[in-house]
Design a protein around this motif. Structure first.
Motif, short mmCIF file in Angstrom:
data_model
loop_
_atom_site.label_atom_id
_atom_site.label_comp_id
_atom_site.label_asym_id
_atom_site.label_seq_id
_atom_site.Cartn_x
_atom_site.Cartn_y
_atom_site.Cartn_z
N ALA A 194 0.66 -1.14 0.05
CA ALA A 194 -0.05 -0.13 0.06
C ALA A 194 0.85 1.31 -0.03
N PHE A 195 0.48 2.10 -0.90
CA PHE A 195 1.25 3.39 -1.02
C PHE A 195 0.51 4.69 -1.48
N ARG A 196 0.78 5.57 -0.77
CA ARG A 196 -0.03 6.81 -0.72
C ARG A 196 0.71 8.02 -1.55
N ARG A 197 -0.13 8.56 -2.36
CA ARG A 197 0.29 9.70 -3.26
C ARG A 197 -0.37 11.06 -2.86
N ASP A 198 0.04 12.12 -2.60
CA ASP A 198 -0.73 13.31 -2.07
C ASP A 198 -0.66 14.56 -3.02
N ALA A 199 -1.65 15.29 -3.11
CA ALA A 199 -1.97 16.51 -3.64
C ALA A 199 -2.11 17.51 -2.63
N ASP A 200 -2.52 18.81 -3.05
CA ASP A 200 -2.75 19.82 -2.09
C ASP A 200 -4.38 19.63 -1.43
N ASP A 201 -5.18 18.96 -2.02
CA ASP A 201 -6.38 18.76 -1.48
C ASP A 201 -6.95 17.35 -1.62
N ALA A 202 -6.33 16.45 -1.63
CA ALA A 202 -6.38 15.18 -2.00
C ALA A 202 -5.34 14.11 -1.90
N ALA A 203 -5.68 12.92 -1.34
CA ALA A 203 -4.65 11.87 -1.45
C ALA A 203 -5.24 10.56 -1.97
N LEU A 204 -4.45 9.90 -2.60
CA LEU A 204 -4.87 8.34 -3.19
C LEU A 204 -3.83 7.34 -2.84
N THR A 205 -4.60 6.24 -2.32
CA THR A 205 -3.77 5.29 -1.68
C THR A 205 -3.96 3.92 -2.63
N CYS A 206 -2.99 3.48 -3.22
CA CYS A 206 -3.09 2.03 -4.01
C CYS A 206 -2.78 0.80 -2.91
N VAL A 207 -3.65 -0.11 -2.76
CA VAL A 207 -3.51 -1.10 -2.19
C VAL A 207 -3.37 -2.38 -3.00
N VAL A 208 -2.70 -3.37 -3.00
CA VAL A 208 -2.42 -4.66 -3.73
C VAL A 208 -2.34 -5.69 -2.72
N ASN A 209 -3.29 -6.64 -3.05
CA ASN A 209 -3.12 -7.81 -2.12
C ASN A 209 -2.38 -9.04 -2.89
N LEU A 210 -1.28 -9.25 -2.36
CA LEU A 210 -0.54 -10.46 -3.09
C LEU A 210 -0.21 -11.62 -1.88
N SER A 211 -1.25 -11.59 -1.05
CA SER A 211 -0.62 -12.34 0.38
C SER A 211 -1.29 -13.76 0.28
N GLY A 212 -2.30 -14.15 -0.90
CA GLY A 212 -2.89 -15.44 -0.86
C GLY A 212 -4.31 -15.57 -0.13
N ALA A 213 -4.72 -14.57 0.45
CA ALA A 213 -6.01 -14.56 1.34
C ALA A 213 -6.58 -13.07 1.34
N PRO A 214 -7.75 -13.06 1.30
CA PRO A 214 -8.47 -11.69 1.42
C PRO A 214 -7.80 -11.01 2.66
N VAL A 215 -7.96 -9.73 2.37
CA VAL A 215 -7.64 -8.58 3.55
C VAL A 215 -8.47 -7.59 3.73
N ARG A 216 -8.60 -7.19 5.02
CA ARG A 216 -9.41 -6.03 5.31
C ARG A 216 -8.76 -4.73 5.18
N ILE A 217 -9.37 -3.77 4.31
CA ILE A 217 -8.86 -2.38 4.06
C ILE A 217 -9.60 -1.38 5.00
N ASP A 218 -8.85 -0.83 5.86
CA ASP A 218 -9.17 0.21 6.57
C ASP A 218 -8.66 1.55 6.61
N GLY A 219 -9.42 2.51 6.93
CA GLY A 219 -8.83 3.76 6.87
C GLY A 219 -8.49 4.46 5.70
N TYR A 220 -8.74 4.21 4.40
CA TYR A 220 -7.88 4.44 3.33
C TYR A 220 -8.96 5.73 2.40
N GLY A 221 -10.09 5.52 2.87
CA GLY A 221 -11.15 6.51 2.33
C GLY A 221 -11.93 5.62 1.26
#
Length: 544
Positions: free
Chosen positions: A488-515
Protein backbone atom coordinates in the motif's frame (compact mmCIF):
# COMPACT_ATOMS: atom_id res chain seq x y z
CA UNK A 1 8.33 16.16 -49.38
CA UNK A 2 7.45 17.99 -46.19
CA UNK A 3 5.06 16.94 -43.50
CA UNK A 4 1.44 17.96 -43.71
CA UNK A 5 1.42 18.61 -39.97
CA UNK A 6 4.93 19.65 -38.84
CA UNK A 7 3.66 21.44 -35.75
CA UNK A 8 3.22 19.28 -32.64
CA UNK A 9 0.48 19.57 -30.08
CA UNK A 10 0.21 22.49 -27.70
CA UNK A 11 3.62 23.01 -26.34
CA UNK A 12 4.06 21.15 -23.12
CA UNK A 13 7.73 20.27 -23.06
CA UNK A 14 7.24 17.95 -20.09
CA UNK A 15 4.30 15.98 -21.47
CA UNK A 16 6.33 12.75 -21.43
CA UNK A 17 7.01 12.87 -17.69
CA UNK A 18 3.65 11.36 -16.74
CA UNK A 19 2.43 10.16 -20.12
CA UNK A 20 0.65 6.88 -20.78
CA UNK A 21 2.14 5.57 -24.03
CA UNK A 22 0.45 2.79 -25.98
CA UNK A 23 2.76 0.54 -27.96
CA UNK A 24 1.32 -0.26 -31.38
CA UNK A 25 2.86 -3.37 -32.95
CA UNK A 26 1.98 -2.11 -36.40
CA UNK A 27 1.56 -5.41 -38.24
CA UNK A 28 -0.80 -6.73 -35.54
CA UNK A 29 -2.95 -3.72 -34.64
CA UNK A 30 -5.43 -3.10 -37.46
CA UNK A 31 -5.48 -4.04 -41.15
CA UNK A 32 -7.16 -1.49 -43.44
CA UNK A 33 -6.67 -3.19 -46.81
CA UNK A 34 -7.48 -6.84 -46.09
CA UNK A 35 -4.07 -8.37 -46.77
CA UNK A 36 -3.86 -9.82 -43.25
CA UNK A 37 -1.16 -7.41 -42.04
CA UNK A 38 -1.75 -4.32 -39.93
CA UNK A 39 -0.87 -0.97 -41.47
CA UNK A 40 -0.83 2.79 -41.00
CA UNK A 41 -4.32 3.09 -42.45
CA UNK A 42 -5.58 0.67 -39.82
CA UNK A 43 -3.98 2.71 -37.05
CA UNK A 44 -5.59 5.85 -38.44
CA UNK A 45 -9.02 4.20 -38.39
CA UNK A 46 -8.61 3.11 -34.78
CA UNK A 47 -7.26 6.38 -33.36
CA UNK A 48 -10.62 7.25 -31.74
CA UNK A 49 -10.42 3.98 -29.80
CA UNK A 50 -7.04 4.98 -28.39
CA UNK A 51 -8.26 8.46 -27.54
CA UNK A 52 -11.25 7.00 -25.72
CA UNK A 53 -9.02 4.50 -23.93
CA UNK A 54 -7.25 7.48 -22.41
CA UNK A 55 -3.65 7.20 -23.59
CA UNK A 56 -1.47 10.21 -24.37
CA UNK A 57 0.81 8.88 -27.08
CA UNK A 58 1.43 5.97 -29.44
CA UNK A 59 4.77 4.25 -29.94
CA UNK A 60 4.83 2.63 -33.39
CA UNK A 61 7.13 -0.30 -34.08
CA UNK A 62 9.13 0.02 -37.34
CA UNK A 63 7.11 0.65 -40.49
CA UNK A 64 10.09 1.55 -42.70
CA UNK A 65 11.10 -0.14 -45.95
CA UNK A 66 12.34 -3.59 -44.97
CA UNK A 67 12.59 -7.21 -46.13
CA UNK A 68 10.76 -8.01 -42.85
CA UNK A 69 13.23 -10.67 -41.74
CA UNK A 70 12.86 -9.39 -38.17
CA UNK A 71 9.44 -7.74 -38.38
CA UNK A 72 10.82 -4.45 -39.65
CA UNK A 73 13.76 -4.16 -37.26
CA UNK A 74 15.89 -4.81 -40.36
CA UNK A 75 15.61 -1.42 -42.06
CA UNK A 76 16.51 -0.93 -45.72
CA UNK A 77 15.38 2.71 -45.97
CA UNK A 78 14.96 4.87 -42.87
CA UNK A 79 13.12 7.64 -44.73
CA UNK A 80 10.26 5.74 -46.32
CA UNK A 81 7.30 3.52 -45.43
CA UNK A 82 7.28 -0.12 -46.46
CA UNK A 83 4.47 -0.77 -48.99
CA UNK A 84 3.23 -3.46 -46.60
CA UNK A 85 2.17 -0.64 -44.25
CA UNK A 86 1.29 2.12 -46.70
CA UNK A 87 3.30 5.15 -47.83
CA UNK A 88 4.48 8.52 -46.54
CA UNK A 89 1.12 10.09 -47.38
CA UNK A 90 -0.54 7.51 -45.10
CA UNK A 91 1.93 8.38 -42.35
CA UNK A 92 1.28 12.10 -42.73
CA UNK A 93 -2.49 11.57 -42.65
CA UNK A 94 -2.20 9.36 -39.58
CA UNK A 95 -0.07 11.81 -37.59
CA UNK A 96 -2.33 14.72 -38.57
CA UNK A 97 -5.37 12.83 -37.29
CA UNK A 98 -3.53 11.70 -34.15
CA UNK A 99 -2.57 15.26 -33.26
CA UNK A 100 -6.11 16.44 -33.91
CA UNK A 101 -7.28 13.89 -31.34
CA UNK A 102 -4.67 14.95 -28.79
CA UNK A 103 -2.43 11.92 -29.35
CA UNK A 104 1.33 12.17 -29.82
CA UNK A 105 3.38 9.83 -32.00
CA UNK A 106 6.66 8.16 -31.04
CA UNK A 107 8.43 6.15 -33.75
CA UNK A 108 10.96 3.35 -33.39
CA UNK A 109 14.51 4.16 -34.50
CA UNK A 110 16.87 1.25 -35.22
CA UNK A 111 20.44 2.63 -35.22
CA UNK A 112 22.54 -0.37 -34.17
CA UNK A 113 22.17 -2.21 -37.47
CA UNK A 114 20.59 -1.95 -40.90
CA UNK A 115 19.07 -4.56 -43.16
CA UNK A 116 21.46 -6.53 -45.34
CA UNK A 117 19.32 -5.10 -48.16
CA UNK A 118 20.29 -1.51 -47.23
CA UNK A 119 22.11 0.20 -50.13
CA UNK A 120 25.12 0.77 -47.89
CA UNK A 121 25.53 -2.93 -47.19
CA UNK A 122 24.97 -4.06 -50.76
CA UNK A 123 27.62 -1.52 -51.80
CA UNK A 124 29.97 -2.87 -49.11
CA UNK A 125 29.56 -6.41 -50.39
CA UNK A 126 30.27 -5.32 -53.95
CA UNK A 127 33.27 -3.16 -53.03
CA UNK A 128 35.27 -5.87 -51.28
CA UNK A 129 37.78 -5.99 -48.38
CA UNK A 130 39.52 -2.77 -47.42
CA UNK A 131 37.07 -0.54 -49.28
CA UNK A 132 35.62 2.70 -47.86
CA UNK A 133 32.16 1.18 -48.26
CA UNK A 134 33.00 -1.58 -45.77
CA UNK A 135 34.15 0.96 -43.17
CA UNK A 136 30.52 1.86 -42.45
CA UNK A 137 29.98 -1.64 -41.01
CA UNK A 138 32.09 -3.96 -38.87
CA UNK A 139 34.01 -6.24 -41.21
CA UNK A 140 37.03 -8.18 -39.94
CA UNK A 141 39.40 -10.92 -40.96
CA UNK A 142 38.95 -14.27 -39.30
CA UNK A 143 41.26 -16.17 -37.01
CA UNK A 144 42.90 -19.49 -37.70
CA UNK A 145 45.38 -20.51 -40.37
CA UNK A 146 43.24 -19.34 -43.27
CA UNK A 147 40.87 -16.99 -41.42
CA UNK A 148 38.34 -19.79 -41.18
CA UNK A 149 37.41 -18.98 -37.56
CA UNK A 150 35.27 -15.98 -36.49
CA UNK A 151 37.20 -12.86 -35.40
CA UNK A 152 36.14 -13.40 -31.78
CA UNK A 153 33.72 -15.38 -29.59
CA UNK A 154 30.79 -12.96 -29.73
CA UNK A 155 27.31 -14.48 -29.93
CA UNK A 156 24.12 -13.27 -31.54
CA UNK A 157 21.29 -12.31 -29.22
CA UNK A 158 19.19 -14.59 -31.42
CA UNK A 159 21.56 -17.51 -30.76
CA UNK A 160 24.62 -18.83 -32.58
CA UNK A 161 27.68 -16.87 -33.66
CA UNK A 162 27.51 -13.11 -34.22
CA UNK A 163 29.68 -13.35 -37.34
CA UNK A 164 29.00 -14.50 -40.90
CA UNK A 165 31.77 -15.20 -43.41
CA UNK A 166 31.56 -13.94 -46.97
CA UNK A 167 32.90 -15.69 -50.07
CA UNK A 168 35.80 -13.21 -50.18
CA UNK A 169 36.96 -14.50 -46.77
CA UNK A 170 36.01 -11.56 -44.55
CA UNK A 171 33.48 -11.76 -41.75
CA UNK A 172 30.81 -9.20 -40.80
CA UNK A 173 29.26 -8.63 -37.37
CA UNK A 174 25.54 -9.05 -36.68
CA UNK A 175 24.51 -9.05 -33.03
CA UNK A 176 21.08 -10.17 -34.16
CA UNK A 177 20.16 -11.94 -37.41
CA UNK A 178 22.69 -12.26 -40.29
CA UNK A 179 20.24 -10.04 -42.22
CA UNK A 180 20.96 -7.26 -39.68
CA UNK A 181 24.63 -6.20 -40.06
CA UNK A 182 25.93 -3.91 -37.30
CA UNK A 183 26.96 -0.39 -38.23
CA UNK A 184 30.33 1.12 -37.35
CA UNK A 185 29.35 4.06 -35.19
CA UNK A 186 32.90 5.35 -35.07
CA UNK A 187 32.47 6.32 -38.73
CA UNK A 188 31.46 10.00 -39.14
CA UNK A 189 29.23 9.19 -42.13
CA UNK A 190 27.12 6.87 -39.98
CA UNK A 191 26.65 9.54 -37.33
CA UNK A 192 25.74 12.19 -39.87
CA UNK A 193 23.25 9.86 -41.55
CA UNK A 194 21.24 9.23 -38.39
CA UNK A 195 21.25 12.87 -37.37
CA UNK A 196 19.62 13.53 -40.73
CA UNK A 197 17.14 10.69 -40.19
CA UNK A 198 16.13 12.25 -36.87
CA UNK A 199 15.45 15.57 -38.60
CA UNK A 200 13.50 13.88 -41.38
CA UNK A 201 10.91 12.45 -38.98
CA UNK A 202 10.92 15.46 -36.66
CA UNK A 203 10.09 17.61 -39.68
CA UNK A 204 7.12 15.32 -40.33
CA UNK A 205 5.82 16.04 -36.83
CA UNK A 206 6.84 13.03 -34.75
CA UNK A 207 6.92 13.75 -31.03
CA UNK A 208 9.63 11.32 -30.02
CA UNK A 209 11.74 8.26 -30.69
CA UNK A 210 12.11 4.89 -29.03
CA UNK A 211 15.77 3.96 -29.53
CA UNK A 212 16.18 0.26 -30.28
CA UNK A 213 19.29 -1.38 -28.73
CA UNK A 214 20.33 2.03 -27.43
CA UNK A 215 23.23 0.44 -25.54
CA UNK A 216 24.70 -1.31 -28.57
CA UNK A 217 26.10 1.07 -31.12
CA UNK A 218 29.70 1.22 -29.88
CA UNK A 219 31.87 -1.91 -29.60
CA UNK A 220 35.04 -2.15 -27.51
CA UNK A 221 38.23 -1.25 -29.37
CA UNK A 222 39.97 -4.29 -30.78
CA UNK A 223 36.78 -6.41 -30.59
CA UNK A 224 38.01 -8.48 -27.59
CA UNK A 225 36.60 -11.87 -26.64
CA UNK A 226 33.90 -12.14 -24.01
CA UNK A 227 35.76 -15.13 -22.58
CA UNK A 228 32.97 -17.69 -22.60
CA UNK A 229 30.37 -18.92 -25.04
CA UNK A 230 27.41 -21.26 -25.14
CA UNK A 231 29.57 -23.75 -27.04
CA UNK A 232 32.05 -24.08 -24.17
CA UNK A 233 29.97 -23.39 -21.05
CA UNK A 234 26.36 -23.99 -22.03
CA UNK A 235 25.60 -20.40 -20.96
CA UNK A 236 24.56 -17.88 -23.61
CA UNK A 237 26.26 -14.50 -23.48
CA UNK A 238 22.87 -12.83 -23.65
CA UNK A 239 22.30 -14.01 -20.07
CA UNK A 240 24.60 -11.15 -19.02
CA UNK A 241 22.20 -8.50 -20.33
CA UNK A 242 21.58 -6.14 -17.45
CA UNK A 243 23.82 -8.21 -15.17
CA UNK A 244 27.37 -7.91 -16.48
CA UNK A 245 29.59 -6.13 -18.97
CA UNK A 246 29.85 -7.26 -22.58
CA UNK A 247 32.38 -5.76 -25.00
CA UNK A 248 29.64 -5.08 -27.52
CA UNK A 249 27.16 -3.35 -25.21
CA UNK A 250 27.09 -0.26 -22.95
CA UNK A 251 30.46 1.15 -23.95
CA UNK A 252 31.22 4.64 -22.65
CA UNK A 253 31.50 6.19 -26.12
CA UNK A 254 27.82 5.51 -26.84
CA UNK A 255 26.97 8.57 -24.76
CA UNK A 256 28.74 10.83 -27.26
CA UNK A 257 26.06 9.86 -29.77
CA UNK A 258 23.21 10.94 -27.53
CA UNK A 259 24.94 14.16 -26.57
CA UNK A 260 24.93 14.96 -30.28
CA UNK A 261 21.27 13.99 -30.67
CA UNK A 262 19.85 15.96 -27.75
CA UNK A 263 20.40 19.44 -29.28
CA UNK A 264 18.58 18.25 -32.39
CA UNK A 265 15.56 17.18 -30.33
CA UNK A 266 15.66 20.38 -28.30
CA UNK A 267 15.70 22.52 -31.45
CA UNK A 268 12.11 21.49 -32.24
CA UNK A 269 9.09 22.83 -30.33
CA UNK A 270 6.68 20.83 -28.22
CA UNK A 271 8.94 18.68 -26.07
CA UNK A 272 10.32 16.17 -28.61
CA UNK A 273 11.74 13.27 -26.63
CA UNK A 274 13.63 9.99 -26.83
CA UNK A 275 13.38 6.85 -24.71
CA UNK A 276 16.13 4.25 -24.63
CA UNK A 277 15.78 0.52 -24.80
CA UNK A 278 19.00 0.09 -22.85
CA UNK A 279 20.50 -2.63 -20.71
CA UNK A 280 23.32 -1.92 -18.28
CA UNK A 281 24.93 -3.89 -15.48
CA UNK A 282 24.14 -1.38 -12.71
CA UNK A 283 21.47 1.27 -12.07
CA UNK A 284 24.23 3.86 -12.10
CA UNK A 285 25.31 2.92 -15.62
CA UNK A 286 21.72 2.85 -16.87
CA UNK A 287 21.18 6.31 -15.37
CA UNK A 288 23.93 7.70 -17.59
CA UNK A 289 21.64 7.44 -20.62
CA UNK A 290 19.23 9.96 -19.10
CA UNK A 291 19.78 13.62 -18.49
CA UNK A 292 19.45 17.16 -19.85
CA UNK A 293 22.26 16.50 -22.35
CA UNK A 294 21.31 12.93 -23.40
CA UNK A 295 18.01 11.01 -23.57
CA UNK A 296 14.82 11.76 -21.68
CA UNK A 297 13.96 8.26 -20.47
CA UNK A 298 15.15 4.66 -20.34
CA UNK A 299 12.83 1.70 -19.91
CA UNK A 300 12.75 0.10 -16.47
CA UNK A 301 12.66 -3.58 -17.35
CA UNK A 302 13.03 -4.70 -13.73
CA UNK A 303 9.34 -3.94 -13.15
CA UNK A 304 8.47 -6.28 -16.02
CA UNK A 305 10.65 -8.97 -14.44
CA UNK A 306 9.23 -8.69 -10.92
CA UNK A 307 7.73 -11.89 -9.56
CA UNK A 308 4.23 -12.01 -8.07
CA UNK A 309 5.20 -11.12 -4.52
CA UNK A 310 5.05 -8.02 -2.36
CA UNK A 311 8.79 -8.16 -1.64
CA UNK A 312 9.70 -8.36 -5.33
CA UNK A 313 7.50 -5.44 -6.39
CA UNK A 314 8.54 -3.32 -3.40
CA UNK A 315 12.24 -3.85 -4.16
CA UNK A 316 11.85 -3.07 -7.86
CA UNK A 317 9.76 0.05 -7.21
CA UNK A 318 12.12 1.41 -4.56
CA UNK A 319 15.13 0.82 -6.81
CA UNK A 320 13.51 2.46 -9.82
CA UNK A 321 12.39 5.49 -7.83
CA UNK A 322 15.89 5.88 -6.40
CA UNK A 323 17.33 5.79 -9.92
CA UNK A 324 14.83 8.46 -10.97
CA UNK A 325 16.06 10.66 -8.17
CA UNK A 326 19.66 10.22 -9.34
CA UNK A 327 18.93 11.47 -12.85
CA UNK A 328 16.10 13.89 -12.15
CA UNK A 329 13.85 12.17 -14.67
CA UNK A 330 10.74 10.06 -14.14
CA UNK A 331 10.71 6.28 -14.19
CA UNK A 332 9.13 4.41 -17.09
CA UNK A 333 6.97 1.44 -16.09
CA UNK A 334 6.16 -1.47 -18.38
CA UNK A 335 4.49 -4.87 -17.87
CA UNK A 336 4.63 -6.29 -21.41
CA UNK A 337 6.05 -5.54 -24.85
CA UNK A 338 6.59 -7.16 -28.24
CA UNK A 339 9.71 -9.01 -27.05
CA UNK A 340 8.37 -10.60 -23.87
CA UNK A 341 5.67 -13.07 -22.92
CA UNK A 342 2.42 -11.30 -22.05
CA UNK A 343 2.08 -10.76 -18.32
CA UNK A 344 -1.28 -12.54 -18.05
CA UNK A 345 0.62 -15.71 -18.90
CA UNK A 346 3.74 -14.83 -16.89
CA UNK A 347 1.57 -14.41 -13.80
CA UNK A 348 0.02 -17.86 -14.08
CA UNK A 349 -2.24 -17.78 -17.17
CA UNK A 350 -5.96 -18.48 -17.05
CA UNK A 351 -8.12 -16.87 -14.40
CA UNK A 352 -5.23 -16.50 -11.95
CA UNK A 353 -3.00 -14.78 -14.50
CA UNK A 354 -5.76 -12.40 -15.59
CA UNK A 355 -6.65 -11.54 -12.00
CA UNK A 356 -3.04 -10.70 -11.24
CA UNK A 357 -2.54 -8.80 -14.49
CA UNK A 358 -5.50 -6.55 -13.68
CA UNK A 359 -4.11 -5.85 -10.23
CA UNK A 360 -0.64 -5.17 -11.62
CA UNK A 361 -2.13 -2.63 -14.02
CA UNK A 362 -3.59 -0.61 -11.15
CA UNK A 363 -0.31 -0.85 -9.28
CA UNK A 364 1.62 0.44 -12.30
CA UNK A 365 -0.80 3.22 -13.22
CA UNK A 366 -0.70 4.67 -9.70
CA UNK A 367 3.08 5.05 -9.66
CA UNK A 368 4.78 8.35 -10.52
CA UNK A 369 6.37 8.59 -13.93
CA UNK A 370 5.30 7.43 -17.38
CA UNK A 371 3.70 4.14 -18.31
CA UNK A 372 4.05 2.12 -21.49
CA UNK A 373 1.14 -0.19 -22.32
CA UNK A 374 1.48 -2.97 -24.89
CA UNK A 375 -1.41 -3.31 -27.31
CA UNK A 376 -3.95 -5.86 -26.12
CA UNK A 377 -3.03 -5.76 -22.46
CA UNK A 378 -6.09 -3.56 -21.93
CA UNK A 379 -8.09 -6.56 -23.20
CA UNK A 380 -6.36 -9.03 -20.86
CA UNK A 381 -4.88 -10.99 -23.75
CA UNK A 382 -2.73 -13.99 -22.80
CA UNK A 383 0.28 -15.31 -24.69
CA UNK A 384 -0.65 -17.63 -27.54
CA UNK A 385 1.40 -20.70 -26.67
CA UNK A 386 0.23 -23.15 -29.34
CA UNK A 387 1.05 -21.42 -32.61
CA UNK A 388 2.05 -23.97 -35.26
CA UNK A 389 5.80 -23.89 -35.84
CA UNK A 390 5.24 -23.44 -39.56
CA UNK A 391 3.52 -20.09 -38.94
CA UNK A 392 6.13 -18.60 -36.61
CA UNK A 393 8.14 -15.78 -38.16
CA UNK A 394 10.48 -14.73 -35.34
CA UNK A 395 14.05 -15.19 -36.66
CA UNK A 396 15.17 -16.24 -33.19
CA UNK A 397 12.92 -19.30 -33.40
CA UNK A 398 15.03 -21.03 -36.03
CA UNK A 399 18.23 -20.44 -34.06
CA UNK A 400 17.12 -21.08 -30.47
CA UNK A 401 13.61 -22.56 -30.52
CA UNK A 402 12.44 -19.48 -28.59
CA UNK A 403 9.74 -17.39 -30.23
CA UNK A 404 8.22 -13.98 -29.57
CA UNK A 405 5.34 -14.58 -31.97
CA UNK A 406 2.93 -15.56 -29.20
CA UNK A 407 2.68 -11.96 -27.97
CA UNK A 408 2.36 -10.61 -31.52
CA UNK A 409 -0.92 -12.21 -32.58
CA UNK A 410 -3.28 -9.54 -34.02
CA UNK A 411 -5.62 -8.12 -31.44
CA UNK A 412 -9.37 -8.88 -31.65
CA UNK A 413 -11.75 -6.02 -32.39
CA UNK A 414 -15.09 -7.82 -32.62
CA UNK A 415 -17.18 -10.49 -34.27
CA UNK A 416 -17.76 -14.18 -33.74
CA UNK A 417 -14.93 -15.70 -35.77
CA UNK A 418 -11.18 -15.11 -36.22
CA UNK A 419 -9.61 -12.76 -37.08
CA UNK A 420 -12.24 -10.86 -35.08
CA UNK A 421 -12.46 -7.70 -37.14
CA UNK A 422 -8.71 -7.29 -37.57
CA UNK A 423 -9.28 -6.40 -41.24
CA UNK A 424 -12.10 -4.77 -43.20
CA UNK A 425 -15.53 -6.35 -43.16
CA UNK A 426 -15.47 -9.78 -44.76
CA UNK A 427 -11.68 -10.18 -44.56
CA UNK A 428 -10.55 -13.52 -43.17
CA UNK A 429 -6.79 -12.98 -43.47
CA UNK A 430 -4.46 -12.57 -40.53
CA UNK A 431 -0.70 -13.08 -40.59
CA UNK A 432 -0.95 -15.03 -37.31
CA UNK A 433 -4.14 -16.82 -36.20
CA UNK A 434 -6.09 -15.70 -33.14
CA UNK A 435 -7.41 -18.39 -30.76
CA UNK A 436 -11.12 -19.18 -30.61
CA UNK A 437 -11.13 -18.11 -26.96
CA UNK A 438 -10.41 -14.52 -27.95
CA UNK A 439 -14.00 -13.93 -29.10
CA UNK A 440 -14.92 -13.04 -25.52
CA UNK A 441 -11.86 -10.76 -25.19
CA UNK A 442 -12.52 -8.54 -28.19
CA UNK A 443 -12.95 -4.78 -27.94
CA UNK A 444 -16.61 -5.09 -28.92
CA UNK A 445 -17.29 -7.85 -26.38
CA UNK A 446 -15.72 -5.85 -23.53
CA UNK A 447 -16.93 -2.35 -24.37
CA UNK A 448 -19.63 -1.33 -21.91
CA UNK A 449 -19.36 -4.62 -20.04
CA UNK A 450 -19.11 -3.95 -16.29
CA UNK A 451 -16.02 -5.52 -14.79
CA UNK A 452 -14.28 -6.17 -18.13
CA UNK A 453 -10.56 -5.57 -18.35
CA UNK A 454 -11.05 -2.94 -21.03
CA UNK A 455 -13.47 -0.97 -18.84
CA UNK A 456 -11.05 -1.31 -15.91
CA UNK A 457 -8.28 0.30 -17.96
CA UNK A 458 -10.60 3.03 -19.20
CA UNK A 459 -11.72 3.82 -15.65
CA UNK A 460 -8.18 3.80 -14.27
CA UNK A 461 -6.88 6.05 -17.04
CA UNK A 462 -9.73 8.52 -16.49
CA UNK A 463 -8.80 8.78 -12.83
CA UNK A 464 -5.09 8.99 -13.61
CA UNK A 465 -5.69 11.94 -15.92
CA UNK A 466 -8.05 13.83 -13.62
CA UNK A 467 -6.99 13.09 -10.05
CA UNK A 468 -4.50 15.60 -8.61
CA UNK A 469 -2.72 12.92 -6.56
CA UNK A 470 -1.75 11.09 -9.76
CA UNK A 471 -0.53 14.12 -11.70
CA UNK A 472 3.08 14.81 -12.67
CA UNK A 473 3.32 17.33 -9.83
CA UNK A 474 1.78 15.10 -7.14
CA UNK A 475 3.76 13.87 -4.18
CA UNK A 476 6.09 10.88 -4.12
CA UNK A 477 5.28 7.33 -3.11
CA UNK A 478 4.71 7.06 0.65
CA UNK A 479 4.57 3.43 1.77
CA UNK A 480 1.92 2.50 4.31
CA UNK A 481 2.15 -0.05 7.10
CA UNK A 482 0.40 -3.25 6.04
CA UNK A 483 0.19 -6.93 6.85
CA UNK A 484 2.39 -9.53 5.14
CA UNK A 485 1.96 -9.84 1.41
CA UNK A 486 0.13 -6.54 1.01
CA UNK A 487 1.50 -3.42 -0.67
CA UNK A 488 0.00 0.00 0.00
CA UNK A 489 1.32 3.42 -0.91
CA UNK A 490 -0.14 6.90 -0.82
CA UNK A 491 0.39 9.86 -3.12
CA UNK A 492 -0.66 13.32 -2.01
CA UNK A 493 -1.82 16.52 -3.67
CA UNK A 494 -2.82 19.79 -2.04
CA UNK A 495 -6.44 18.82 -1.53
CA UNK A 496 -6.53 15.05 -1.96
CA UNK A 497 -4.69 11.80 -1.36
CA UNK A 498 -4.89 8.56 -3.28
CA UNK A 499 -3.82 5.21 -1.84
CA UNK A 500 -3.14 2.14 -3.95
CA UNK A 501 -3.46 -1.22 -2.18
CA UNK A 502 -2.47 -4.54 -3.74
CA UNK A 503 -3.19 -7.90 -2.14
CA UNK A 504 -0.46 -10.43 -2.99
CA UNK A 505 -0.89 -12.36 0.27
CA UNK A 506 -2.90 -15.37 -0.92
CA UNK A 507 -5.93 -14.59 1.27
CA UNK A 508 -8.56 -11.82 1.36
CA UNK A 509 -7.50 -8.84 3.49
CA UNK A 510 -9.47 -6.15 5.29
CA UNK A 511 -8.65 -2.60 4.24
CA UNK A 512 -9.46 0.18 6.70
CA UNK A 513 -8.88 3.89 6.83
CA UNK A 514 -7.88 4.75 3.27
CA UNK A 515 -11.11 6.45 2.26
CA UNK A 516 -13.53 6.02 -0.61
CA UNK A 517 -12.83 3.32 -3.22
CA UNK A 518 -12.41 4.75 -6.71
CA UNK A 519 -11.28 1.87 -8.93
CA UNK A 520 -10.79 -1.81 -8.09
CA UNK A 521 -9.57 -4.75 -10.15
CA UNK A 522 -12.07 -7.05 -8.39
CA UNK A 523 -15.29 -6.49 -6.44
CA UNK A 524 -14.78 -5.22 -2.91
CA UNK A 525 -17.04 -6.22 -0.08
CA UNK A 526 -17.83 -4.21 3.05
CA UNK A 527 -18.70 -0.59 3.67
CA UNK A 528 -16.79 2.71 3.86
CA UNK A 529 -15.63 1.87 7.37
CA UNK A 530 -13.73 -1.09 5.99
CA UNK A 531 -13.49 -3.12 2.80
CA UNK A 532 -12.30 -6.62 2.02
CA UNK A 533 -9.84 -6.82 -0.86
CA UNK A 534 -9.89 -10.22 -2.59
CA UNK A 535 -6.84 -12.32 -3.38
CA UNK A 536 -4.70 -11.02 -6.28
CA UNK A 537 -6.58 -7.74 -6.43
CA UNK A 538 -5.78 -4.03 -6.23
CA UNK A 539 -7.83 -0.94 -5.48
CA UNK A 540 -7.44 2.82 -5.36
CA UNK A 541 -8.89 4.75 -2.41
CA UNK A 542 -9.39 8.50 -2.18
CA UNK A 543 -9.36 10.77 0.84
CA UNK A 544 -10.05 14.50 0.54
Amino acid sequence: MTATDPTPLASDDDWWRAAVVYQVYVRSFADSDGDGVGDLGGIRQRLPYLRDLGVDALWLTPFYTSPQIDAGYDVADYRDVDPLFGDLADFDAMITDAHALGLRIIVDLVPNHTSSAHPWFTAALAAGPGSPERERYLFADGRGVDGELPPNDWESIFGGPAWTRLPDGQWYLHLFDPAQPDLNWRHPRVRAEFEDVLRFWLDRGVDGFRIDVAHGMIKAEGLPDVGFSSMTTGRRQSELLGKGRLPYFDQDEVHDIYRAWRPILDSYPGGRMAVAEAWAETPQRLARYIGPDELHQAFSFDFLDATWSADSFRKVIDTALAEATIVGAPTTWVLSNHDRQRHVTRYGDGEVGLRRARAAALLMLALPGSTYLYQGEELGLPEVLDLPDALRQDPAFLRTGESRDGCRVPIPWGGELPPYGFGPQGSELSWLPAPATWRALSVAAQTGTPGSTLELYRAALRVRHTHPALSATAGPVVWQETGPGVLAFRRDADDAALTCVVNLSGAPVRIDGYGRPMVASADLTGQDAGHVLPVDAAAWFERR
